[in-house]
Design a protein around this motif. Structure first.
Motif, PDB file in Angstrom:
ATOM      1  N   TRP A 453      10.407   5.410  -0.892  1.00  0.00           N
ATOM      2  CA  TRP A 453      11.591   6.246  -0.739  1.00  0.00           C
ATOM      3  C   TRP A 453      12.841   5.632  -1.369  1.00  0.00           C
ATOM      4  O   TRP A 453      13.715   6.343  -1.878  1.00  0.00           O
ATOM      5  N   SER A 454      12.970   4.301  -1.301  1.00  0.00           N
ATOM      6  CA  SER A 454      14.191   3.652  -1.787  1.00  0.00           C
ATOM      7  C   SER A 454      14.136   3.288  -3.268  1.00  0.00           C
ATOM      8  O   SER A 454      15.075   2.693  -3.800  1.00  0.00           O
ATOM      9  N   GLY A 455      13.040   3.634  -3.906  1.00  0.00           N
ATOM     10  CA  GLY A 455      12.884   3.340  -5.321  1.00  0.00           C
ATOM     11  C   GLY A 455      11.750   2.363  -5.571  1.00  0.00           C
ATOM     12  O   GLY A 455      11.111   1.866  -4.635  1.00  0.00           O
ATOM     13  N   TYR A 456      11.494   2.107  -6.852  1.00  0.00           N
ATOM     14  CA  TYR A 456      10.378   1.245  -7.215  1.00  0.00           C
ATOM     15  C   TYR A 456      10.529   0.772  -8.651  1.00  0.00           C
ATOM     16  O   TYR A 456      11.253   1.365  -9.457  1.00  0.00           O
ATOM     17  N   THR A 457       9.815  -0.306  -8.927  1.00  0.00           N
ATOM     18  CA  THR A 457       9.673  -0.798 -10.311  1.00  0.00           C
ATOM     19  C   THR A 457       8.199  -1.114 -10.513  1.00  0.00           C
ATOM     20  O   THR A 457       7.626  -1.929  -9.793  1.00  0.00           O
ATOM     21  N   ILE A 458       7.593  -0.451 -11.462  1.00  0.00           N
ATOM     22  CA  ILE A 458       6.187  -0.673 -11.812  1.00  0.00           C
ATOM     23  C   ILE A 458       6.169  -1.285 -13.207  1.00  0.00           C
ATOM     24  O   ILE A 458       6.703  -0.701 -14.155  1.00  0.00           O
ATOM     25  N   GLU A 459       5.552  -2.461 -13.330  1.00  0.00           N
ATOM     26  CA  GLU A 459       5.505  -3.151 -14.620  1.00  0.00           C
ATOM     27  C   GLU A 459       4.076  -3.489 -15.006  1.00  0.00           C
ATOM     28  O   GLU A 459       3.239  -3.800 -14.151  1.00  0.00           O
ATOM     29  N   THR A 460       3.821  -3.453 -16.290  1.00  0.00           N
ATOM     30  CA  THR A 460       2.538  -3.921 -16.804  1.00  0.00           C
ATOM     31  C   THR A 460       2.710  -4.334 -18.260  1.00  0.00           C
ATOM     32  O   THR A 460       3.716  -4.022 -18.908  1.00  0.00           O
ATOM     33  N   PHE A 461       1.724  -5.054 -18.764  1.00  0.00           N
ATOM     34  CA  PHE A 461       1.671  -5.447 -20.176  1.00  0.00           C
ATOM     35  C   PHE A 461       0.411  -4.841 -20.774  1.00  0.00           C
ATOM     36  O   PHE A 461      -0.671  -4.938 -20.175  1.00  0.00           O
ATOM     37  N   ILE A 462       0.541  -4.210 -21.936  1.00  0.00           N
ATOM     38  CA  ILE A 462      -0.640  -3.677 -22.606  1.00  0.00           C
ATOM     39  C   ILE A 462      -0.619  -4.051 -24.083  1.00  0.00           C
ATOM     40  O   ILE A 462       0.435  -4.320 -24.662  1.00  0.00           O
ATOM     41  N   LYS A 463      -1.791  -4.049 -24.676  1.00  0.00           N
ATOM     42  CA  LYS A 463      -1.925  -4.235 -26.117  1.00  0.00           C
ATOM     43  C   LYS A 463      -2.990  -3.278 -26.608  1.00  0.00           C
ATOM     44  O   LYS A 463      -4.090  -3.217 -26.043  1.00  0.00           O
ATOM     45  N   LEU A 464      -2.675  -2.511 -27.644  1.00  0.00           N
ATOM     46  CA  LEU A 464      -3.626  -1.587 -28.247  1.00  0.00           C
ATOM     47  C   LEU A 464      -4.298  -2.260 -29.432  1.00  0.00           C
ATOM     48  O   LEU A 464      -3.641  -2.960 -30.207  1.00  0.00           O
ATOM     49  N   PRO A 465      -5.591  -2.089 -29.582  1.00  0.00           N
ATOM     50  CA  PRO A 465      -6.304  -2.768 -30.673  1.00  0.00           C
ATOM     51  C   PRO A 465      -5.836  -2.309 -32.052  1.00  0.00           C
ATOM     52  O   PRO A 465      -5.352  -1.189 -32.231  1.00  0.00           O
ATOM     53  N   GLU A 466      -6.009  -3.193 -33.017  1.00  0.00           N
ATOM     54  CA  GLU A 466      -5.771  -2.847 -34.422  1.00  0.00           C
ATOM     55  C   GLU A 466      -6.976  -3.270 -35.239  1.00  0.00           C
ATOM     56  O   GLU A 466      -7.344  -4.448 -35.217  1.00  0.00           O
ATOM     57  N   PRO A 467      -7.666  -2.349 -35.890  1.00  0.00           N
ATOM     58  CA  PRO A 467      -7.326  -0.931 -35.964  1.00  0.00           C
ATOM     59  C   PRO A 467      -7.597  -0.217 -34.652  1.00  0.00           C
ATOM     60  O   PRO A 467      -8.436  -0.649 -33.858  1.00  0.00           O
ATOM     61  N   PHE A 468      -6.880   0.878 -34.463  1.00  0.00           N
ATOM     62  CA  PHE A 468      -7.028   1.690 -33.253  1.00  0.00           C
ATOM     63  C   PHE A 468      -8.062   2.765 -33.555  1.00  0.00           C
ATOM     64  O   PHE A 468      -7.745   3.827 -34.068  1.00  0.00           O
ATOM     65  N   GLN A 469      -9.297   2.457 -33.265  1.00  0.00           N
ATOM     66  CA  GLN A 469     -10.407   3.300 -33.714  1.00  0.00           C
ATOM     67  C   GLN A 469     -10.871   4.253 -32.632  1.00  0.00           C
ATOM     68  O   GLN A 469     -10.935   3.900 -31.454  1.00  0.00           O
ATOM     69  N   GLY A 470     -11.217   5.454 -33.037  1.00  0.00           N
ATOM     70  CA  GLY A 470     -11.765   6.436 -32.116  1.00  0.00           C
ATOM     71  C   GLY A 470     -10.695   7.311 -31.495  1.00  0.00           C
ATOM     72  O   GLY A 470      -9.502   7.140 -31.695  1.00  0.00           O
ATOM     73  N   ASP A 471     -11.174   8.280 -30.723  1.00  0.00           N
ATOM     74  CA  ASP A 471     -10.294   9.223 -30.031  1.00  0.00           C
ATOM     75  C   ASP A 471     -10.040   8.707 -28.622  1.00  0.00           C
ATOM     76  O   ASP A 471     -10.933   8.712 -27.776  1.00  0.00           O
TER      77      ASP A 471
END
Length: 613
Positions: A453-471
């Motif tokens: 109710w008082s708010g929030y902070t959601i954090e994460t780290f991501i990395k997308l592959p290179e090459p980014f293959q497929g759907d």
């Protein structure tokens, strides 16, 4: 010289269900381009400029010339030093036409414009000295521009015993750099001296300047000269530090790249405009380094001509040169290019207690539970547990989807440079057929039905592959399970979507959608297209009224304008690695996920997981 789309959650639903000095004659200085020597900019600014002044011999000629364009160029650089963060000026030889006492007196007065105002280096060209190599002995040049001139400069490192070579160190972009200024004819002793400088400064990226290194074609291509070949074979190619070599002497200007013995690229440029109008009109070339973008933007112009209120057509033609050999960008991944001799100093792992501020309700990282004891790339066993390090009981359990192979979830030593834990999980989810893995909280985890109710902070780290293959359109990153319709939320496209999720569209746009607690609404935020092949930090911040998504510390443009208070949770698990539709996981996430933290209040960017103190 010589002559010479449509971002629709309908698509999300469909996708989900379908499946250290060397000098005998010199006084050493510090390595900092700060303090007494003028008014520098910020030495830690990743954007800074190195200015280059080539052959000015036709302008400092006692037989009849005009040194004012050179003086104007130097005055301009001093005036613009702070605004453009100009950290150093490198001169490339042939200061004068004949190297006489009279001409050196003129040059002395001209260069007084920058003395103690802007750090700089000079070197002798063939028109400045009587001939021979650097063992030639005394000369008017040496008496004017020898070691004594730079003794008060705090970038000056020292000179060779003969006095014709010098080195300089400046601080810019958060690191120290080396300029090696060499005579136009380097002897065996000169080579040995230069190698000694490099050996004593082994971690400094180096710009080599000399008068004669490459010659150019009208096409802009360039080739090593005889003297350049000597420098290449005996100094440049074996010293990975040298990434840029600049010379004048020849025209037209040009550039080339060569590969050194370490497999890395060295950029070699000719900078000379004495054949142009008014002996080059005091042309300067600016090398604008941008360590963030990984480029050096190069431009060429005449401050003297640009200051004219009513230039003639010929003058106007030479105000600024914009051809391909005069204005261009050099792409350099600086961290990668310098890694062999100066690996970036990355933050050490930080303990969990250091990154759990007041209000932290869950924090997961993947250097625990024995996962860091398995080889990089090893599968994470089904049922493996990632503990909630707050002690609040929101542990995550690994689960493969749709009988997926073990390789869909593996442990990885890859991580964002600023991530507290130096580990991550590699997900290999995909479509047709659906495959993937998720990590889910248990049925009784407190976070399952927290309302924030008082708010929030959601954090994460991501990395997308290179090459980014497929759907991989509409793959989930994290979410709470549960049908929106079952929570009485019907305003979205489908009752079957979850009540809160972070996903990635087909265009690689982030989508954060949340159903607030008190109203039937679904405020949604969208990012720009995320890059592939590099880590990204994501922070979703809600202050109890509105949600703002930050990517790499910068707020995105398309944050939802609707009021948003709380998260509609239904007592169902929180998950990393996927998003359900109709209470079914389709495809899983494709890429790496690192530390993930949820705090039950809004945090400032300087409180994010990336804030290294």
């Amino acid at each position: 010289m010589t002559d010479s789309p449509d971002l629709s959650r309908r698509s999300l639903l469909a996708a989900a269900v379908a499946t250290p000095v060397v000098a005998a004659t010199a006084t050493s200085g510090t390595a900092e381009a700060t303090g007494r020597h003028g008014r520098p900019g910020d030495p830690d600014d990743p954007r800074f400029t190195v200015a280059v002044l080539p052959d000015t011999q036709y302008l400092i000629d006692e037989g009849g010339s005009d040194p004012e364009p050179v003086r104007a160029a130097l005055r301009h650089l001093v005036d613009e030093r702070r605004q453009d963060n100009i950290v150093f000026l490198a001169q490339l030889g042939d200061i004068t036409e004949h190297g006489t006492e009279a001409e050196m007196r003129i040059a002395d007065r001209v260069y007084d414009t920058v003395d103690r105002r802007l750090p700089y280096s000079v070197l002798a060209g063939n028109h400045d000295i009587p001939g021979g190599d650097d063992q030639r002995g005394d000369s008017p040049y040496l008496r004017t521009f020898g070691p004594h001139r730079f003794a008060r400069s705090n970038t000056y490192g020292g000179s060779s015993p003969d006095g014709y070579h010098s080195y300089h160190r400046f601080h810019a972009g958060g690191r120290k750099w080396l300029v090696l200024a060499l005579d136009w004819r380097v002897s065996d002793r000169g080579i040995a001296w230069a190698q000694g400088v490099l050996d004593r400064n082994p971690t400094l990226p180096t710009i080599l300047t000399t008068h004669d290194v490459v010659w150019g074609e009208d096409s802009g291509a360039a080739h090593l000269s005889d003297h350049g070949q000597l420098l290449w074979d005996r100094l440049i190619r074996g010293n990975d530090q040298i990434f840029l070599a600049l010379g004048g002497h020849y025209w037209p200007p040009g550039r080339t790249t060569l590969t050194n013995d370490h497999g890395n690229t060295v950029h070699l440029h000719i900078v000379n405009y004495q054949d142009r109008y008014y002996g080059g009109a005091g042309m300067i070339r600016r090398y604008a380094f941008d360590l963030v973008r990984g480029v050096i933007d190069v431009s060429t112009y005449s401050p003297w001509l640009m200051a004219k209120r009513h230039p003639t057509p010929l003058e106007a033609e030479h105000l600024e040169l914009t051809g391909d050999v005069d204005r261009f960008s050099v792409e350099i991944d600086f961290d990668t290019r310098f890694a062999g001799f100066a690996p970036p100093a990355l933050p050490a792992p930080r303990p969990p207690a250091a990154v759990m501020p007041r209000g932290t309700v869950a924090y997961w990282r993947f250097d625990r539970a024995g996962l860091d004891q398995v080889p990089d790339g090893s599968p994470v066993p089904a049922g493996a547990v990632a503990r909630d390090l707050t002690g609040n009981g929101n542990d995550l359990t690994a689960q493969r989807l749709h009988d997926s192979a073990p390789e869909v979830l593996t442990w990885s030593a890859e991580h964002h440079d600023a991530q507290p834990a130096h580990a991550s999980l590699r997900f290999d989810g995909g479509k047709a057929p659906d495959r993937g893995a998720v990590l889910r909280t248990g049925q009784n985890a407190p976070i399952n039905d927290m309302k924030f109710w008082s708010g929030y902070t959601i954090e994460t780290f991501i990395k997308l592959p290179e090459p980014f293959q497929g759907d991989h359109a509409w793959m989930g990153i994290l979410s709470w399970e549960g049908r929106a319709g079952d929570a009485g939320k019907h305003s979205g496209w489908s009752d079957d979507e979850v009540t809160c999720s972070l996903n990635l569209s087909g265009e690689r746009f982030l989508q954060f959608v949340v159903y607030p607690v008190p109203v039937d609404a679904d405020p949604t935020s969208w990012s720009h297209a995320l890059p592939v092949g590099r880590w990204t930090h994501i922070a979703i911040v809600n202050d109890g009224r509105h949600t703002v998504v930050h990517v790499d510390g910068s707020r995105i443009a398309r944050n939802a304008a609707e009021e948003s208070r709380g998260i509609t949770t239904m007592g169902k698990p929180f998950a990393i690695g996927g998003t359900q539709s109709a209470e079914r996981y389709g495809q899983g996430f494709y890429g790496w996920i690192g530390d993930t933290r949820i705090v039950a209040r809004a945090l400032r960017p300087d409180q994010f997981l990336t804030a290294v103190r």
